[in-house]
Structures are given as structure tokens and as C-alpha cells.
Scaffold this active site. Structure first.
Site, PDB file in Angstrom:
ATOM      1  CE  LYS A   1      -1.635   1.748   3.955  1.00 58.23           C
ATOM      2  NZ  LYS A   1      -1.292   3.180   4.006  1.00 58.23           N
TER       3      LYS A   1
ATOM      4  CG  ASP B   1      -4.229  10.749  11.545  1.00 59.86           C
ATOM      5  OD1 ASP B   1      -3.592  10.927  12.614  1.00 59.86           O
ATOM      6  OD2 ASP B   1      -3.713  10.294  10.521  1.00 59.86           O
TER       7      ASP B   1
HETATM    8  C1  UD1 Z   1       4.730   6.844   6.080  1.00 60.44           C
HETATM    9  C2  UD1 Z   1       3.758   5.685   6.004  1.00 60.44           C
HETATM   10  C3  UD1 Z   1       3.251   5.322   7.381  1.00 60.44           C
HETATM   11  C4  UD1 Z   1       4.410   5.060   8.324  1.00 60.44           C
HETATM   12  C5  UD1 Z   1       5.399   6.232   8.295  1.00 60.44           C
HETATM   13  C6  UD1 Z   1       6.655   5.988   9.113  1.00 60.44           C
HETATM   14  C7  UD1 Z   1       2.687   5.965   3.851  1.00 60.44           C
HETATM   15  C8  UD1 Z   1       1.427   6.245   3.119  1.00 60.44           C
HETATM   16  N1  UD1 Z   1       2.618   6.088   5.189  1.00 60.44           N
HETATM   17  O1  UD1 Z   1       4.016   7.975   6.586  1.00 60.44           O
HETATM   18  O2  UD1 Z   1       2.430   4.150   7.266  1.00 60.44           O
HETATM   19  O3  UD1 Z   1       3.920   4.913   9.638  1.00 60.44           O
HETATM   20  O4  UD1 Z   1       5.811   6.502   6.944  1.00 60.44           O
HETATM   21  O5  UD1 Z   1       7.283   4.836   8.688  1.00 60.44           O
HETATM   22  O6  UD1 Z   1       3.692   5.639   3.269  1.00 60.44           O
HETATM   23  N2  UD1 Z   1       7.507  14.656  10.226  1.00 60.44           N
HETATM   24  C9  UD1 Z   1       7.741  15.978  10.538  1.00 60.44           C
HETATM   25  N3  UD1 Z   1       7.796  16.880   9.508  1.00 60.44           N
HETATM   26  C10 UD1 Z   1       7.634  16.516   8.208  1.00 60.44           C
HETATM   27  C11 UD1 Z   1       7.394  15.174   7.896  1.00 60.44           C
HETATM   28  C12 UD1 Z   1       7.340  14.245   8.944  1.00 60.44           C
HETATM   29  O7  UD1 Z   1       7.901  16.342  11.689  1.00 60.44           O
HETATM   30  O8  UD1 Z   1       7.717  17.385   7.324  1.00 60.44           O
HETATM   31  C13 UD1 Z   1       7.470  13.656  11.322  1.00 60.44           C
HETATM   32  C14 UD1 Z   1       6.101  13.014  11.471  1.00 60.44           C
HETATM   33  O9  UD1 Z   1       5.237  13.809  12.243  1.00 60.44           O
HETATM   34  C15 UD1 Z   1       6.458  11.713  12.142  1.00 60.44           C
HETATM   35  C16 UD1 Z   1       7.808  11.361  11.532  1.00 60.44           C
HETATM   36  O10 UD1 Z   1       8.318  12.576  11.001  1.00 60.44           O
HETATM   37  O11 UD1 Z   1       6.599  11.892  13.520  1.00 60.44           O
HETATM   38  C17 UD1 Z   1       7.758  10.307  10.453  1.00 60.44           C
HETATM   39  O12 UD1 Z   1       6.852  10.696   9.452  1.00 60.44           O
HETATM   40  P1  UD1 Z   1       7.012  10.218   7.941  1.00 60.44           P
HETATM   41  O13 UD1 Z   1       8.158   9.306   7.817  1.00 60.44           O
HETATM   42  O14 UD1 Z   1       6.966  11.444   7.080  1.00 60.44           O
HETATM   43  O15 UD1 Z   1       5.664   9.377   7.725  1.00 60.44           O
HETATM   44  P2  UD1 Z   1       4.672   9.435   6.504  1.00 60.44           P
HETATM   45  O16 UD1 Z   1       5.390   9.573   5.226  1.00 60.44           O
HETATM   46  O17 UD1 Z   1       3.557  10.393   6.815  1.00 60.44           O
END
Ligand code: UD1
Length: 427
Positions: free
Chosen positions: A22, A120
Site C-alpha cells: 500500500k 487523525d
Molecule cells: C509513512 C507511512 C506510514 C508510516 C510512516 C513511518 C505511507 C502512506 N505512510 O508515513 O504508514 O507509519 O511513513 O514509517 O507511506 N515529520 C515531521 N515533519 C515533516 C514530515 C514528517 O515532523 O515534514 C514527522 C512526522 O510527524 C512523524 C515522523 O516525522 O513523527 C515520520 O513521518 P514520515 O516518515 O513522514 O511518515 P509518513 O510519510 O507520513
């Protein structure tokens, strides 16, 4: 509202196949925006999130043919020369991954408007690293009326160092930089297998990317890309679901399509707990006998134990012999909504900030409970495999966002699990 009915039964036995990942296919779908023409994506899971991402693309004027999805797991995407580079709120708010259309839209059309992701059940998820990265590539980013608007006549290669290896920021910036002018270097990128899959797709489309599977990506921008055919990698999180199911119900199961090299740390952790995974031809073989043993778990970016595995591992710990500490290092402290549901089933879990202390009990006790998200919902279904009596998982539509049919898959292994349409409100 449909719910899932689970009763503990015999050990699991047989073969189950995993779908395409996914977390990979949604980004592959976004990547098609980078090149006009007919794209073919295979090994696509027939899940709700793919439908919603398809609707996001359709709203931009992209042709999305899902007719081959159910039978052949194939999606055909026709990207026109001109698209509306905007994602509608009603669709984007359903899947947070829709933020990754921003990079490809901006790179190809010089403009993109995407609703800011809201909160969420996991709390808010900031996108500051995405924004800083786009700015480093020469874009102007504004937030207006709940939308993030980005503009750049042509993106220009730059140097970006991520504060944290964010999966979404890595993907968004990678897709923006493949059409930027000149060289982009992105440091401290995420190294999840799904990012490697996206790199393979972009490379097949004509992108120049060095550093796959390392912490630094170097991208030489090209003027145009072309469509291709791409097979999505198998879903390691779905594979983990079945592996933990074996830990809870005992048994011996082959998970077809799963790749052990994508789940090394998980396999080590499960082995500590008495659940053994080994590679076999085109899949993995999982065996477990007797009560699992407790082991501490800490989530980390890949190759560490994925945060998405945590609901499964925590569920396994509820019936393991001993006490374990579970530490969440990827998200904020409030990612434990399903713990209250497990507690209703007799689990002994205490949470404190980023930590949960789980004292294993011999058996859970079946109860009506509710799914809060995809993986936690699936974990609650698994909990029913180690519970006396009947477990009723309400709000099970969350599970369908990420599993083609979890009930059918578990049933094929001999689990006593069923869909049910209750007359009441789902509880
Ligand atoms: C993706 C996955 C999700 C998984 C996550 C971590 C998809 C659709 N979703 O989510 O299932 O749990 O990776 O492996 O692929 N953060 C910031 N600033 C930003 C971006 C992120 O602070 O600009 C923080 C987030 O709040 C979080 C952490 O970084 O605490 C990790 O987030 P991220 O790796 O970006 O997760 P997603 O890509 O949203």
C-alpha cells in the site's frame, strides 16, 4: 457498519499471498503525474486507499482504469498533457498520502495546490520538511485557506538535509527533483523498501538517481520522463500481520510473495519471542508453537522495527510470557488508541508518553471493540485469535483501507473469522 467476528480456534496452517505494498503503490500512482502517456502498474492491492488515490488523480483530469484491479491486480493510468494540478479537499482528507502529489505536480506544471493534511487518530503530522525542501529547490510555498500552494517556473537543483528521515518528505522531494534543472542532493533520506521501489519506477521512467538504499540521494534533473510498466513490491506490513497471527494462534504458514530481506529486524524480534521466519522459494515460512515470550520493542526508521508493525507486536506481547517495554520513536506519544481496546479484552498495558509496559496474560477475553486505523484494526482482529469467547471488531472499514480481504486471508489459514453486518451501530 460491518464488523469482523473472531473466535480462537486451531493453529493456522497453509499458504497465504501478500498484495503489493500500500505504502508503495500510492506513491507510484502519484509519480505517473511526472510523464504524459499510458502508465501500467501491476501487483496493485485492491484496497480502498488505491481507489481514493485513483479518485484524486481523476479529479486532476487523469484517466484511471481500475477494471483490471480485482482480477489481475493491474492499474492503467493515462496522464494527459494538461492536468488540473490541484487535489480536492474531500478526497485528499481521506488519505494523508495524497500530499505526495505535490512534488510531481510542481515539477511538471510549475504549480500545485494540495490541502494541508489535518489531524487523525495519530495526532497532527507536520509537513515542515516537505515545505523547506521545496523552497530549497526554488519554489515559493504559501498556506492559504487550508491549502498548501507551491509555485516555481522551473525547479532548480539544490542541497537538502532532512532533520529526520521522513518517508513522505523523501518521496515528495525526490519526485520534485527528478525534473528540476541541475543536481539535487538530499541527505538523511528515509531508506524504507517502498522508497527503493519508487526509485526503481522513476529510474525506469528515465530519471537519474544515485544512492538507492543509502542515506543520501543524488538526482540529476532531466527535461522529460516517459511512462513505463512497473510491478509494486510486496507489502511487508501485510506479511507481518500474518506472521504475528501465527504467533498468536500457533501453526505453520507460508506467506507467498513476502521478502525476508525487507523484514530482517522484525524477523529477529519475532525469533526472540518464539515465532520463526525463514526464507523459502518466493516467500517466507513462519512457525510458532506454545506461548510466545516477551521482548522489548523500539520503533525506528528503516531498517529498524517499523512503527506500522507496533500494533501487531504489542498485541502479541499481551499474551506473551513476561513483561516488555514498547517504545515509540517515530510518532508522537498519542499513537496508542488501540491499547484501550486491547485493555477491554483483558490485556495488561500501561502507557506513559512514548512507552507502553505490557505484562503478558495467558489469554485475552473476547469483547466488542473498535478499529481506529488500518494496522491497529488488523491487530485487534489478530487479538481475537488468542481470546476466549467471541471478539467483535467494529468500524472494520478502516481495515479495508489497507487489506484486500483480511478476513478471507485468515480464513484460508483455518482461522475462525467472519464478516458480519450487524443491525445496530457497529458495537
Ligand atoms: C509513512 C507511512 C506510514 C508510516 C510512516 C513511518 C505511507 C502512506 N505512510 O508515513 O504508514 O507509519 O511513513 O514509517 O507511506 N515529520 C515531521 N515533519 C515533516 C514530515 C514528517 O515532523 O515534514 C514527522 C512526522 O510527524 C512523524 C515522523 O516525522 O513523527 C515520520 O513521518 P514520515 O516518515 O513522514 O511518515 P509518513 O510519510 O507520513
Amino acid at each position: 457498519m460491518r464488523r469482523i467476528v473472531v473466535r480462537a480456534g486451531n493453529p493456522l496452517q497453509g499458504e497465504v499471498a501478500v498484495s503489493g505494498a500500500k505504502n508503495s503503490v500510492l506513491k507510484c500512482m502519484a509519480a505517473t503525474l511526472l510523464a504524459p502517456g499510458r502508465h501500467v502498474i501491476t501487483n496493485v492491492a485492491a484496497i480502498d486507499d488505491v481507489t481514493v488515490m485513483g479518485d484524486v488523480l481523476s479529479a486532476m483530469g487523469v484517466g484511471v482504469d481500475r477494471s483490471g484491479l480485482a482480477a489481475e491486480s493491474t492499474l492503467v493510468i493515462d496522464v494527459p498533457e494538461v492536468c488540473t494540478p490541484e487535489a480536492p479537499y474531500e478526497l485528499a482528507e481521506k488519505i494523508r498520502a495524497s500530499i505526495v502529489v505535490l512534488g510531481p505536480l510542481l515539477a511538471r506544471f510549475g504549480y500545485a495546490k494540495v490541502p494541508l493534511p489535518g489531524g487523525d487518530d495519530f495526532g497532527s503530522r507536520p509537513i515542515d520538511m516537505h515545505i523547506k525542501g521545496f523552497e530549497a529547490l526554488g519554489a515559493t510555498v504559501n498556506i492559504r485557506h487550508g491549502d498548501l500552494e507551491a509555485r516555481a517556473d522551473r525547479l532548480v537543483g539544490g542541497r537538502i538535509a532532512l532533520d529526520y528521515p521522513s518517508v513522505g518528505a523523501t518521496e515528495n522531494l525526490l519526485m520534485a527533483s527528478v525534473l528540476a534543472k541541475g543536481t539535487t542532493v538530499i541527505d538523511n533520506v528515509a531508506r524504507e523498501p517502498e522508497i527503493g521501489d519508487l526509485i526503481d519506477l522513476l529510474t525506469a521512467m528515465g530519471a537519474q538517481i544515485a544512492g538507492k538504499d543509502t542515506s543520501t540521494l543524488t538526482i540529476e534533473g532531466v527535461d522529460t520522463l516517459h511512462p513505463t510498466e512497473h510491478a509494486v513490491i510486496p507489502d511487508r506490513i501485510e506479511a507481518a500481520t500474518y506472521a504475528v497471527a501465527v504467533g498468536l494462534a500457533e501453526g505453520d504458514v507460508t506467506i507467498k510473495g513476502a521478502r525476508l530481506e525487507h523484514m530482517d529486524m522484525l524477523a529477529e524480534k519475532l525469533a526472540e519471542m518464539g515465532v520463526h521466519i525463514s526464507a523459502v522459494d518466493n516467500g517466507v515460512w513462519v512457525t510458532s508453537e506454545g506461548r510466545p515470550r516477551s521482548a522489548d520493542v523500539s520503533t525506528l526508521p528503516y531498517p529498524g522495527i517499523a512503527t506500522d508493525y507496533k500494533p501487531f507486536l504489542l498485541t502479541l506481547l499481551t499474551v506473551s510470557d513476561g513483561v516488555a517495554i514498547v517504545t515509540e520513536n517515530v510518532y508522537g506519544a498519542n499513537r496508542y488508541a488501540y491499547v484501550a481496546e486491547l485493555s477491554r479484552m483483558g490485556a495488561d498495558i500501561r502507557t506513559e508518553g512514548h512507552h507502553a509496559v505490557v505484562r503478558g496474560v495467558p489469554r485475552l477475553s473476547g469483547a466488542p471493540i473498535k478499529a481506529h486505523d488500518i494496522r491497529a484494526g488488523a491487530a485487534l482482529v489478530l487479538a481475537g485469535l488468542a481470546a476466549d469467547g467471541t471478539t467483535l471488531v467494529g468500524d472494520a472499514h478502516h481495515v479495508e483501507r489497507g487489506y484486500a480481504d483480511l478476513v478471507a486471508s485468515l480464513k484460508s489459514l483455518g482461522a475462525d473469522v467472519e464478516w458480519e453486518e450487524p443491525a445496530g451501530d457497529g458495537r
